[in-house]
Scaffold this motif. Structure first.
Motif, PDB file in Angstrom:
ATOM      1  N   ILE A  97       0.857  -1.187   0.000  1.00  0.00           N
ATOM      2  CA  ILE A  97       0.000   0.000   0.000  1.00  0.00           C
ATOM      3  C   ILE A  97       0.890   1.232   0.000  1.00  0.00           C
ATOM      4  CG2 ILE A  97      -1.854  -1.184   1.232  1.00  0.00           C
ATOM      5  CD1 ILE A  97      -1.125   0.549   3.693  1.00  0.00           C
ATOM      6  N   GLN A  98       0.346   2.294  -0.554  1.00  0.00           N
ATOM      7  CA  GLN A  98       1.047   3.571  -0.566  1.00  0.00           C
ATOM      8  C   GLN A  98       0.223   4.588   0.213  1.00  0.00           C
ATOM      9  OE1 GLN A  98       1.826   4.623  -4.649  1.00  0.00           O
ATOM     10  NE2 GLN A  98       2.942   2.735  -5.059  1.00  0.00           N
ATOM     11  N   LEU A  99       0.880   5.254   1.114  1.00  0.00           N
ATOM     12  CA  LEU A  99       0.223   6.289   1.904  1.00  0.00           C
ATOM     13  C   LEU A  99       0.814   7.641   1.538  1.00  0.00           C
ATOM     14  CD1 LEU A  99       0.212   4.603   5.433  1.00  0.00           C
ATOM     15  CD2 LEU A  99      -1.534   4.489   3.647  1.00  0.00           C
ATOM     16  N   ARG A 100      -0.068   8.607   1.371  1.00  0.00           N
ATOM     17  CA  ARG A 100       0.418   9.954   1.088  1.00  0.00           C
ATOM     18  C   ARG A 100       0.986  10.554   2.371  1.00  0.00           C
ATOM     19  NH1 ARG A 100      -4.145   9.678  -2.340  1.00  0.00           N
ATOM     20  NH2 ARG A 100      -5.538  10.169  -0.593  1.00  0.00           N
ATOM     21  N   ARG A 101       2.272  10.819   2.315  1.00  0.00           N
ATOM     22  CA  ARG A 101       2.973  11.418   3.436  1.00  0.00           C
ATOM     23  C   ARG A 101       3.823  12.545   2.869  1.00  0.00           C
ATOM     24  NH1 ARG A 101      -0.298   8.930   5.725  1.00  0.00           N
ATOM     25  NH2 ARG A 101      -0.066   7.341   7.349  1.00  0.00           N
ATOM     26  N   SER A 102       3.325  13.739   2.983  1.00  0.00           N
ATOM     27  CA  SER A 102       3.984  14.898   2.365  1.00  0.00           C
ATOM     28  C   SER A 102       5.477  14.909   2.662  1.00  0.00           C
ATOM     29  CB  SER A 102       3.336  16.180   2.897  1.00  0.00           C
ATOM     30  OG  SER A 102       3.913  17.301   2.281  1.00  0.00           O
ATOM     31  N   PRO A 103       6.312  15.174   1.631  1.00  0.00           N
ATOM     32  CA  PRO A 103       5.940  15.646   0.304  1.00  0.00           C
ATOM     33  C   PRO A 103       5.676  14.540  -0.722  1.00  0.00           C
ATOM     34  CG  PRO A 103       8.299  15.706   0.504  1.00  0.00           C
ATOM     35  CD  PRO A 103       7.777  15.184   1.817  1.00  0.00           C
ATOM     36  N   GLY A 104       5.753  13.305  -0.338  1.00  0.00           N
ATOM     37  CA  GLY A 104       5.561  12.233  -1.315  1.00  0.00           C
ATOM     38  C   GLY A 104       4.662  11.141  -0.796  1.00  0.00           C
ATOM     39  N   THR A 105       5.048   9.897  -1.030  1.00  0.00           N
ATOM     40  CA  THR A 105       4.307   8.743  -0.544  1.00  0.00           C
ATOM     41  C   THR A 105       5.257   7.802   0.166  1.00  0.00           C
ATOM     42  OG1 THR A 105       4.604   7.523  -2.607  1.00  0.00           O
ATOM     43  CG2 THR A 105       2.618   8.859  -2.421  1.00  0.00           C
ATOM     44  N   ARG A 106       4.672   6.923   0.968  1.00  0.00           N
ATOM     45  CA  ARG A 106       5.474   5.936   1.681  1.00  0.00           C
ATOM     46  C   ARG A 106       4.851   4.575   1.439  1.00  0.00           C
ATOM     47  NH1 ARG A 106       7.257   5.977   8.107  1.00  0.00           N
ATOM     48  NH2 ARG A 106       8.292   3.950   8.076  1.00  0.00           N
ATOM     49  N   ASP A 107       5.712   3.581   1.202  1.00  0.00           N
ATOM     50  CA  ASP A 107       5.255   2.224   0.929  1.00  0.00           C
ATOM     51  C   ASP A 107       5.266   1.370   2.183  1.00  0.00           C
ATOM     52  OD1 ASP A 107       6.763   2.862  -1.984  1.00  0.00           O
ATOM     53  OD2 ASP A 107       4.904   1.706  -2.094  1.00  0.00           O
ATOM     54  N   TYR A 108       4.264   0.517   2.282  1.00  0.00           N
ATOM     55  CA  TYR A 108       4.193  -0.481   3.344  1.00  0.00           C
ATOM     56  C   TYR A 108       3.949  -1.838   2.700  1.00  0.00           C
ATOM     57  CZ  TYR A 108       3.907   3.367   6.644  1.00  0.00           C
ATOM     58  OH  TYR A 108       4.183   4.495   7.378  1.00  0.00           O
ATOM     59  N   TRP A 109       4.503  -2.881   3.336  1.00  0.00           N
ATOM     60  CA  TRP A 109       4.463  -4.210   2.757  1.00  0.00           C
ATOM     61  C   TRP A 109       3.858  -5.222   3.718  1.00  0.00           C
ATOM     62  CZ3 TRP A 109       5.940  -4.677  -2.255  1.00  0.00           C
ATOM     63  CH2 TRP A 109       6.690  -3.621  -2.792  1.00  0.00           C
ATOM     64  N   GLY A 110       3.148  -6.192   3.149  1.00  0.00           N
ATOM     65  CA  GLY A 110       2.688  -7.320   3.923  1.00  0.00           C
ATOM     66  C   GLY A 110       3.817  -8.300   4.162  1.00  0.00           C
ATOM     67  N   GLN A 111       3.500  -9.361   4.898  1.00  0.00           N
ATOM     68  CA  GLN A 111       4.536 -10.330   5.258  1.00  0.00           C
ATOM     69  C   GLN A 111       4.848 -11.287   4.123  1.00  0.00           C
ATOM     70  OE1 GLN A 111       1.390 -10.503   6.163  1.00  0.00           O
ATOM     71  NE2 GLN A 111       0.683 -12.637   6.157  1.00  0.00           N
ATOM     72  N   GLY A 112       3.993 -11.323   3.127  1.00  0.00           N
ATOM     73  CA  GLY A 112       4.209 -12.213   1.991  1.00  0.00           C
ATOM     74  C   GLY A 112       3.479 -13.527   2.162  1.00  0.00           C
TER      75      GLY A 112
END
Length: 119
Positions: A97-112
């Protein structure tokens, strides 16, 4: 804190179907894109499918016409329906998932979750 809970995957014969789901929760304000990536042994992680806030999905060429990504905006959940599976689809599949975190975005990952397709 962000939690991604994946489910699905497993072992299937070539030509079979599997489905994956990923539910996001926690501090997910600014949630934009949700998607799936995969990583096969000895290979780099690659995009499988992505669905942005607009809802128009994007697929990697190898899975076009076989995989379908969908999203439940109310439940913050993304799904991947995989049809006509091939041995080369074998990989660990990761929810992203990508979260908007100014000034850009941040990625988060599942465990797979492991997907294995036997020939």
């Amino acid at each position: 804190q962000v939690q991604l809970v994946e489910s699905g995957g497993g072992l299937v014969q070539a030509g079979g179907t599997l489905s994956l789901s990923c539910a996001a929760s926690g501090s997910i304000f600014g949630l934009s894109a949700m998607g799936w990536y995969r990583q096969a042994p000895g290979k780099q992680r690659e995009l499988v499918a992505l669905i942005p806030s607009s809802g128009v999905p994007n697929y990697a060429d190898p899975v076009k016409g076989r995989f379908t990504i969908s999203r439940d905006y109310a439940r913050n959940t993304v799904y991947l329906q995989m049809n006509s599976l091939k041995p080369e689809d074998t990989a660990v599949y990761y929810c992203n998932i990508q979260l908007r975190r100014s000034p850009g975005t941040r990625d988060y990952w599942g465990q797979g979750t492991q997907v294995t397709v036997s020939s």
